[in-house]
Enzyme design. Structure first.
Site, PDB file in Angstrom:
ATOM      1  N   THR B 154       0.832  -1.197   0.000  1.00  0.00           N
ATOM      2  CA  THR B 154       0.000   0.000   0.000  1.00  0.00           C
ATOM      3  C   THR B 154       0.869   1.251   0.000  1.00  0.00           C
ATOM      4  O   THR B 154       0.649   2.178  -0.784  1.00  0.00           O
ATOM      5  CB  THR B 154      -0.948   0.000   1.217  1.00  0.00           C
ATOM      6  OG1 THR B 154      -1.873  -1.071   1.058  1.00  0.00           O
ATOM      7  CG2 THR B 154      -1.697   1.305   1.332  1.00  0.00           C
ATOM      8  N   GLN B 261       0.519  -9.632  -5.380  1.00  0.00           N
ATOM      9  CA  GLN B 261      -0.015 -10.990  -5.486  1.00  0.00           C
ATOM     10  C   GLN B 261       0.786 -11.864  -6.447  1.00  0.00           C
ATOM     11  O   GLN B 261       0.508 -13.058  -6.558  1.00  0.00           O
ATOM     12  CB  GLN B 261      -1.473 -10.939  -5.967  1.00  0.00           C
ATOM     13  CG  GLN B 261      -2.410 -10.216  -5.041  1.00  0.00           C
ATOM     14  CD  GLN B 261      -2.792 -11.031  -3.834  1.00  0.00           C
ATOM     15  OE1 GLN B 261      -2.535 -12.227  -3.770  1.00  0.00           O
ATOM     16  NE2 GLN B 261      -3.403 -10.392  -2.863  1.00  0.00           N
ATOM     17  N   CYS B 409      -9.909  -6.287   2.448  1.00  0.00           N
ATOM     18  CA  CYS B 409     -10.177  -4.878   2.727  1.00  0.00           C
ATOM     19  C   CYS B 409     -11.671  -4.597   2.699  1.00  0.00           C
ATOM     20  O   CYS B 409     -12.166  -3.741   3.409  1.00  0.00           O
ATOM     21  CB  CYS B 409      -9.494  -3.983   1.707  1.00  0.00           C
ATOM     22  SG  CYS B 409      -7.909  -4.564   1.170  1.00  0.00           S
TER      23      CYS B 409
END
Lengths: 104, 485
Positions: B154, B261, B409
């Site tokens: 992030t 990922q 999330c």
């Protein structure tokens, strides 16, 4: 050939150590990885390669031994659902399903 | 349970008692094998692990039937008979034991600040952190100088988008991303659009892949950066990185990818793929949470504005002390991933096929979201929609299965996922999606158990559903005119 017996005992040591992990997934992984690893190089003839493989395996075995202790120190009180037989689990769930009242 | 723990504990205590005298000579006396010493070269003074004594086998392996006391877990009002089996590898992965082993010395003896230049503690810590940087770089074919440690993907995504956009804001005013990118990329883009930048959110094809022609048309002379996710976190779509990289290079636009990922799961080479910036997260590849990295290309050089002011660590791009234990764990995780990728991929593919075929054999009307071709997806992510089943009820029923309906999330909200909506998945199907994540530590038995439980619950829920009854009678639900209330 530098000791087939030695290689075999190294493999057995991995299997012996693997059962000491309280964590289901790590226990199974150590077992599986040792098996695939030793099988993969079963036909290896090059002594230099075999030597480095054995050194790597010995270092990995030490890691496994140390981590078995660490996992032991912080293991869960409850078992993994994978250590409960499927039939028992399905029976329990059928009895306590959140939607059982409305369906029957 | 208490007895083996007690025994192991006692042995450990005994070991600690004598360790002070053994520690100095263990390397020379030959009690530690040579390999161990070689593995620990570079740690000359402290924290040399010793060979250890035996731990008793876990009761579950000795006597599976009755060894462990029945201790029910109750959390959030749900009674669990045991720890659920974990199939949510896209949310996070467990730590690899090898990673923990590499981190332990830094959490005990080697606590130095890697930026301390005046004593041994700092030097050894710095050496270890630089070693980790090398391991991360090796996994993606980069130079270690191009790796900057951050707190995770992030932060890396924020740094890439805001940093590049702000640095080049004099000439460049345009940003391109996709509708299915991660929330932190979309939110950073939204932030920039409020500050005078123009953002193009490219639509994707029904399988989640980006239309390359559309991308090329969207690039303008004032485009600063293109950001496309490598592997989608919800549906596993693997974007054609090489082609996108070539297009961006041709138009001289920076190419950023969120590879959280993908790293450690699919082969990545930043030079072959022409990637200029890349975000990596450690906890998606069996490393610790709280650390990640951003790859920033040096040739041709990408410049960006730091988002934090501070002591100028990480060449001023990311100030703040590098968490050395986490960095070392991250590095080890990358090294393990590099060595294990072939074995892992074969294992994961086998299990994913087993899961998909097993469910398909016993249940009808299952739809795999995302690309059907395995070459265009990361195989360890199966996002399945079970028609005529209410997703929340299914998740409630599958309490022994740690799966999610989408990304962690957004798993708190009942809204269907924006990713599935962007693919054009219909509302009812998007509501019934489950994401199965398979990883290095997943076993065949777990997959079989997951199939059995899912089949049981889906069949049960469908039996109760009036819609399912109508489908069985051959009524096409889509043609029904529902009366208004």
């Amino acid at each position: 050939m530098p000791g087939t017996a030695e290689v075999r005992s190294l493999y057995r040591a991995f299997l012996r150590e693997s059962v000491k992990f309280p964590n289901y997934n790590i226990r199974e992984y150590v077992k599986r990885r040792a098996t695939t690893g030793f099988r993969q190089h079963a036909t290896e003839k090059d002594t230099a390669v075999l030597d480095s493989l054995r050194q790597q395996a010995q270092a990995d075995l030490e890691v496994v031994k140390r981590q078995a202790i660490v996992y032991h120190l912080y293991s869960r009180k409850q078992k993994s659902v994978m250590d409960i037989p499927l039939a028992t689990m399905l029976e329990e769930q059928a009895a306590a399903a959140p939607y059982s009242q409305s369906s029957s | 349970m208490t007895q083996p723990l007690g025994r192991a504990g006692a042995r450990l205590l005994a070991r600690f008692a004598k360790s002070s005298s053994v520690a100095e000579c263990s390397g020379a006396a030959g009690t530690a094998p040579k390999v161990l010493a070689a593995a620990q070269a570079g740690r000359q003074f402290s924290a040399l692990p010793e060979p250890i004594e035996d731990v008793p086998p876990h009761p579950a392996t000795a006597n599976p039937a009755a060894a462990i006391p029945e201790e029910l877990m109750e959390m959030k009002g749900i009674k669990l008979s045991g720890a659920p089996l974990y199939l949510d590898m896209q949310a996070t992965t467990p730590l690899d034991p090898r990673v923990i082993d590499a981190m332990m010395p830094l959490m005990t003896e080697q606590y130095g600040n890697p930026h301390s230049r005046t004593h041994m503690y700092g030097w050894e810590s710095e050496d270890l952190v630089e070693g980790a940087r090398l391991q991360v770089a090796a996994l993606i074919g980069a130079d270690p100088k191009e790796i900057i440690f951050t707190s995770g993907a992030t932060e890396s995504n924020n740094l890439a988008l805001k940093g590049v956009a702000n640095f080049y804001s004099g000439k460049k005013k345009h940003i391109i991303t996709t509708q299915t990118d991660h929330k932190c990329v979309l939110d950073s883009a939204r932030y920039l659009s409020q500050r005078g930048f123009e953002v193009t959110y490219l639509p994707v094809k029904p399988d989640g892949l980006l239309d390359l022609e559309l991308l090329e048309q969207a690039i303008r002379p004032d485009t600063a950066i293109v950001s496309v996710m490598m592997v989608n976190n919800e549906i596993g779509t693997l974007q054609p990185m090489k082609e996108i990289g070539a297009i961006c290079r041709k138009h001289k636009v920076f190419f950023h990818t969120d590879a959280a990922q993908g790293i450690g799961k699919v082969p990545v080479n930043v030079n072959e793929m022409n990637i200029d910036l890349m975000s990596i997260s450690a906890h998606k590849l069996y490393g610790p949470k709280g650390i990640g990295a951003i790859y920033i290309r040096r040739r041709p050089r990408v410049r960006l504005e730091a988002q934090m002011s501070g002591g100028g660590q990480e060449r001023g791009i990311r100030s703040g002390t590098v968490p050395a234990p986490l960095a070392v764990g991250f590095g080890k995780a990358c090294e393990v991933a590099r060595q294990e990728m072939a074995v892992d991929t074969a294992h994961i593919k086998k299990l994913a096929d087993r899961l998909y075929n097993g469910l398909n054999d016993q249940l009808q009307h299952i739809v795999l979201n995302g690309p059907q071709d395995q070459k265009q997806r990361y195989v360890g992510n199966l996002n399945l929609s079970f028609a005529y089943v209410e997703g929340e009820s299914l998740l409630m029923g599958l309490k022994d299965l740690a799966v999610s309906s989408g990304s962690a999330c957004t798993s708190a909200s009942l809204e269907p996922s924006y990713v599935l909506r962007a693919l054009g998945v219909e509302e009812d199907m998007a509501h019934t999606s489950l994401r199965f994540g398979i990883g290095r530590f997943t076993t065949e038995a777990e997959v079989d158990r997951a199939i059995a439980l899912t089949v049981q619950h889906v069949s049960k829920l469908r039996e109760m559903s009036p819609l399912w009854e109508m489908v069985q009678e051959g009524i096409d639900i889509k043609t029904i005119q529902w009366s208004q209330h």
